[in-house]
Design an enzyme around this catalytic site. Structure first.
Site, PDB file in Angstrom:
ATOM      1  N   ASP A   1       0.807  -1.221   0.000  1.00 27.51           N
ATOM      2  CA  ASP A   1       0.000   0.000   0.000  1.00 27.51           C
ATOM      3  C   ASP A   1       0.840   1.270   0.000  1.00 27.51           C
ATOM      4  O   ASP A   1       0.334   2.354  -0.276  1.00 27.51           O
ATOM      5  CB  ASP A   1      -0.863   0.050   1.275  1.00 27.51           C
ATOM      6  CG  ASP A   1      -2.095  -0.808   1.174  1.00 27.51           C
ATOM      7  OD1 ASP A   1      -2.596  -0.993   0.071  1.00 27.51           O
ATOM      8  OD2 ASP A   1      -2.548  -1.297   2.226  1.00 27.51           O
TER       9      ASP A   1
HETATM   10  C1  BGC Z   1       0.186   1.156   6.281  1.00 29.97           C
HETATM   11  C2  BGC Z   1      -0.144  -0.073   5.483  1.00 29.97           C
HETATM   12  C3  BGC Z   1      -1.614  -0.219   5.364  1.00 29.97           C
HETATM   13  C4  BGC Z   1      -2.273   1.055   4.872  1.00 29.97           C
HETATM   14  C5  BGC Z   1      -3.764   0.865   4.966  1.00 29.97           C
HETATM   15  C6  BGC Z   1      -0.485   2.362   5.688  1.00 29.97           C
HETATM   16  O1  BGC Z   1      -0.237   3.480   6.485  1.00 29.97           O
HETATM   17  O2  BGC Z   1       1.584   1.330   6.332  1.00 29.97           O
HETATM   18  O3  BGC Z   1       0.429  -1.218   6.078  1.00 29.97           O
HETATM   19  O4  BGC Z   1      -1.891  -1.266   4.492  1.00 29.97           O
HETATM   20  O5  BGC Z   1      -1.881   2.154   5.639  1.00 29.97           O
HETATM   21  O6  BGC Z   1      -4.510   1.928   4.576  1.00 29.97           O
HETATM   22  C1  NOJ Z   2      -1.562  -4.012   5.452  1.00 31.78           C
HETATM   23  C2  NOJ Z   2      -2.757  -4.066   4.575  1.00 31.78           C
HETATM   24  O1  NOJ Z   2      -3.864  -4.519   5.311  1.00 31.78           O
HETATM   25  C3  NOJ Z   2      -2.518  -4.967   3.382  1.00 31.78           C
HETATM   26  O2  NOJ Z   2      -3.629  -4.931   2.531  1.00 31.78           O
HETATM   27  C4  NOJ Z   2      -1.282  -4.556   2.657  1.00 31.78           C
HETATM   28  O3  NOJ Z   2      -1.060  -5.466   1.606  1.00 31.78           O
HETATM   29  C5  NOJ Z   2      -0.089  -4.499   3.577  1.00 31.78           C
HETATM   30  N1  NOJ Z   2      -0.390  -3.655   4.713  1.00 31.78           N
HETATM   31  C6  NOJ Z   2       1.155  -3.982   2.891  1.00 31.78           C
HETATM   32  O4  NOJ Z   2       1.080  -2.628   2.638  1.00 31.78           O
END
Ligand code: BGC
Ligand code: NOJ
Length: 814
Positions: free
Chosen positions: A487
């Site tokens: 993400d």
């Molecule tokens: C986090 C990710 C997460 C995303 C969700 C980010 O700030 O680092 O792990 O998947 O937010 O919206």
């Molecule tokens: C947490 C999120 O829930 C997941 O969808 C994502 O793939 C990982 N973070 C990596 O960013």
């Protein structure tokens, strides 16, 4: 250092001191009513949706973190001294303290001033309530006169609004108290048809429902005036902050035991039967009273607890392994599956790291969670697949999330994650292989929940694949959109506004960045589609999907290879990301794992080389980090990934979710030693001895362990709600132990460490119990199979004829 121990026989983690490095959590509830509970009884409850139907309140950025919970105060009549038998909130010294987190229940016991108090918290199956089953024992030589006070604080339903909209909410709170039961009915008078209740099995001496009256001015949960004085006010909340507190008097002779049951529940009335009498504003409590009176009966409570244990017994029967490694057995047989149930239920919504007001059910997340869940309760998995697919958009794309209460997709946590639709293919094919229930493919499923738009689920899958093919970039690789699985790799965002969310800000026009990760995922998904089409007898479709997969593989080999590993992406300017040419972020774990899993570069040695590079450059003793070198400054063209300090989260943390991909890829290379070595580095039970460093619960996976660039290398964060759970389960059971459902039978292809003599397992698959024994006779992974004593060719145990319930499978590895 440890803060407790595993009791495998009882399937419990037993915590022996209350001040664990962080609150160590458990979840209660499995269907609609859920609760988070810490080892000191902190946490909150909700119905279906942690955001929209919050039952009890949680204060954000609170200290201590788990403050606000299911509290009991005991006041000694003789001295006026009081304490909390679950340690919080009073936090006095306890003579003895033990918290047993089990499957769907937590029991917290303590002894203080000669009074033993044990509270078992759980949610009975099929009910929308939680039980606090308290047993008191007087261990003194003298009689004890005790005043007991229960305490919960109600949330005004919408947790987000509850936490922010004080000008309104300080005026709306309403309760009723009848026969000692406290009913919370804020907004019931107008549009809501639900209320909460808090009941107790004892005659109630007094009660409080207004927080200020219970606490007294300028006091906190640790020294309420009512408890200090030993007398309730019988306050009725009008606005401000409704709470529920019963005052109970208990006299105990020396050695005497006494049991008290508290019930906290949620109830919905039909709109037309909200009030009793109908023209009043008084809650119609008839149905709720019926439930309350049943569960205040200790026998029924015991039965309900027994049923919960039987339920888990059955759920966990489906797979059971006995390997030479205790940590593997314990985590596979108990905790990993338990965690998969929790991630299935809650996706990424509610923990002490997920606020419950942020994310609902993630499209990408829930599809992956299914991979670790389907075998447990296939029917629920089936429904979940249909719910998720119904949020798919007509162009094959997906909302990134939906709220569980409404089941409608929304953009609240961002959109345009171009990997999303492909995960649906993996979930559906996993379901079909597990169950053989092909009828799922013919289910009519709408797009974007729009009636009239229904098409067969198979069509949805086809659109998922098409979605990628419709969005290819200048290197013929898939466009990344806002981001892919990672993400935080935001190659089209260019955010320079402080505080702007990378996840929701509008993405740049002309989003030309491409993702090698999506290419790998696409090949994996397209090959799954080919397998599915073949199993359905759709020969042309099977050929087409094999072709598109092969074409994408060729593209990756041509444009997605950096020389010693797979590239990560091309940015918006067509520059490589995850290349030796980059200053930082030269190699990323995700494409190495997903491409090798998809079979890309297996024939030409690329996959092998990529995995060697992972070992050389990314593997630490705490797990494999996401990339190296970490980003030490902010890169406008890379986005959130470079916003984290080095070593944390997506900036080169050990993002545990990705590690099983490498384990699986290693098994495809036949490398059981390395696959298992990686598995053991992440296994929470194997890390129990360093709980002071790891800090999160030793019984569940955490999303992230700080990488070697971080000053706190080895420290975990974001435990419980992570795709790490499902993927580790898949990696260990299906690829390392090699027990893999296929369309045609159970595939047995273990790739285990060389020094294992073998292992045993039972696996219930499509109603048949397979008793599996694996014996190593040579150092390789070649399988010779005997089914019920007869040698069979290949490594797939065919589905036995009808009526056969047990099959003996012997696997000789040479
Ligand atoms: C986090 C990710 C997460 C995303 C969700 C980010 O700030 O680092 O792990 O998947 O937010 O919206
Ligand atoms: C947490 C999120 O829930 C997941 O969808 C994502 O793939 C990982 N973070 C990596 O960013």
């Amino acid at each position: 250092m440890r803060f407790g121990y595993f009791n495998d026989e009882r399937r419990e983690y037993v915590i022996t001191q209350p001040d664990t490095p962080l609150p160590w959590m458990n979840y209660l509830g499995n269907e609609d009513y859920f609760a988070i509970i810490s080892n000191t009884a902190g946490g909150y409850s909700f119905y279906q949706d942690a955001r929209l139907r919050r039952i009890t309140r949680y204060r954000y950025n609170n200290v201590p973190v788990d403050y606000g919970g299911r509290y009991i105060y005991i006041r000694d009549g003789a001295t006026g001294k009081f304490w909390s038998p679950t340690w919080q909130p009073v936090r006095g010294e306890l003579k003895k303290y033990v918290c047993r987190h089990g499957l769907g229940y937590s029991t917290i016991s303590s002894v203080n001033r000669g009074i033993e108090a044990t509270t078992r918290y759980f949610v009975p199956l099929g009910e929308n309530l939680e039980i606090w089953d308290l047993s008191l024992t007087n261990q003194r030589d003298l009689p004890a006169e005790l005043d007991l006070f229960s305490l919960i604080e109600f949330a005004l339903w919408d947790a987000q609004d509850d936490a922010t909209n004080f000008q309104r909410n300080f005026n709306t709170g309403e309760v009723e108290v009848e026969e000692g039961v406290i009913y919370h009915k804020t907004e019931y008078r107008e549009r809501r048809d639900h209320f909460a209740y808090f009941a107790c099995s004892e005659p109630v001496f007094g009660f409080d429902t207004q927080r200020a009256d219970f606490l007294g001015p300028y006091r906190g949960w640790d020294d309420p005036i009512v408890v200090e004085k030993g007398a309730a006010n019988n306050s009725i909340a009008h606005g401000w902050a409704p709470i529920g507190s019963h005052h109970i008097k208990v006299s105990l002779e020396p050695g005497q035991k006494h049991r008290i049951i508290f019930l906290l529940g949620y109830h919905e009335n039909p709109q037309e039967a909200k009030f009793d009498p109908p023209d009043s504003q008084t809650i119609n409590k008839q149905a709720a009273k019926h439930v309350i009176s049943r569960y205040l009966d200790p026998n029924l409570v015991d039965n309900a607890f027994e049923n919960l244990n039987l339920y888990w017994e059955q759920v966990l029967e489906v797979i059971n392994v006995h390997t030479p490694d205790e940590n593997t057995n314990r985590i596979v047989n108990i905790w990993n599956q338990y965690q998969c149930m929790v991630t299935f239920n809650l996706s990424r919504s509610a923990s002490f790291f997920e606020s419950g007001v942020g994310r609902g059910m993630g499209f990408r997340d829930s599809n992956q969670d299914l991979l670790g869940f389907i075998h447990m309760i296939p029917d629920r998995a089936r429904q979940r697949i249909l719910d998720i697919a119904a949020t798919q958009l007509p162009d094959g794309g997906a909302y990134h999330q939906y709220q569980p209460l409404t089941k409608r997709g929304n953009d609240a946590v961002g959109s345009d994650f171009n990997d999303d639709p492909l995960w649906l293919v993996l979930a559906v094919t996993a379901y079909l292989k597990e169950t053989g229930d092909r009828s799922l493919l013919d289910e009519p499923v709408p797009y974007d929940n729009q009636p009239g738009s229904e098409q067969h689920l198979y069509e949805h899958l086809q659109r998922s694949i098409r979605f990628t093919l419709d969005r290819l970039g200048q290197h013929d690789l898939p466009l990344i959109g806002r981001a892919d699985w990672n993400d935080c790799l935001n190659l089209n965002t260019f955010s320079s506004e402080p505080g702007e969310s990378f996840q929701t800000v509008e993405i740049h026009e002309g989003d030309t960045a491409e993702s090698v990760f999506i290419a790998g995922l696409f090949v994996l998904a397209a090959r799954e589609m080919a397998g599915l089409a073949a199993a359905q007898g759709l020969v042309n479709d099977a050929d087409d999907y094999s072709d598109v997969a092969q074409r994408m593989e060729n593209v990756v080999i041509k444009n997605g290879w950096d020389g010693e590993w797979f590239l990560r992406a091309y940015d918006n300017f067509g520059q490589e990301v995850g290349s030796h040419k980059c200053e930082q972020g030269q190699i990323f774990i995700e494409p190495q794992g997903i491409c090798a899993m998809a079979g890309i570069g297996i024939g030409n040695g690329m996959a092998k080389k990529a995995l060697e590079s992972v070992t050389d450059r990314l593997a630490t003793s705490h797990g494999i980090v996401l990339h190296q070198p970490a980003y030490t400054k902010y890169y406008l063209q890379l986005g959130e990934i470079s916003s984290y300090p080095p070593g944390y989260k997506e900036n080169a943390g050990v993002f545990c979710h990705t590690n099983p991909w490498i384990m699986i890829a290693e098994t495809l290379q036949g490398n059981g030693d390395r696959a298992f070595d990686y598995y053991a580095r992440n296994n929470p039970s194997a890390r129990e001895g360093i709980s002071d460093i790891h800090r999160c619960e030793p019984y569940v996976y955490a999303q992230m362990i700080a990488g070697w660039d971080a000053p706190t290398h080895g420290e975990a964060k974001n435990s419980w709600l992570t795709g790490t759970a499902a993927w580790n389960f898949v990696a260990i059971t299906q690829w390392i132990l090699g027990i893999r459902p296929t369309y045609d039978g159970l595939h047995l292809s273990p790739v285990i460490p060389q020094d294992w003599e073998g292992f045993k397992a039972t696996r219930i698959f499509r109603g048949v119990t397979y008793n599996i024994s694996v014996v190593r006779e040579g150092l390789g992974n070649r399988v010779s199979l005997k089914v019920d004593g007869t040698h069979i060719d290949g490594d797939i145990v065919p589905i036995p004829s009808k009526g056969v319930e047990d099959v003996q499978v012997e696997v000789i590895l040479t």
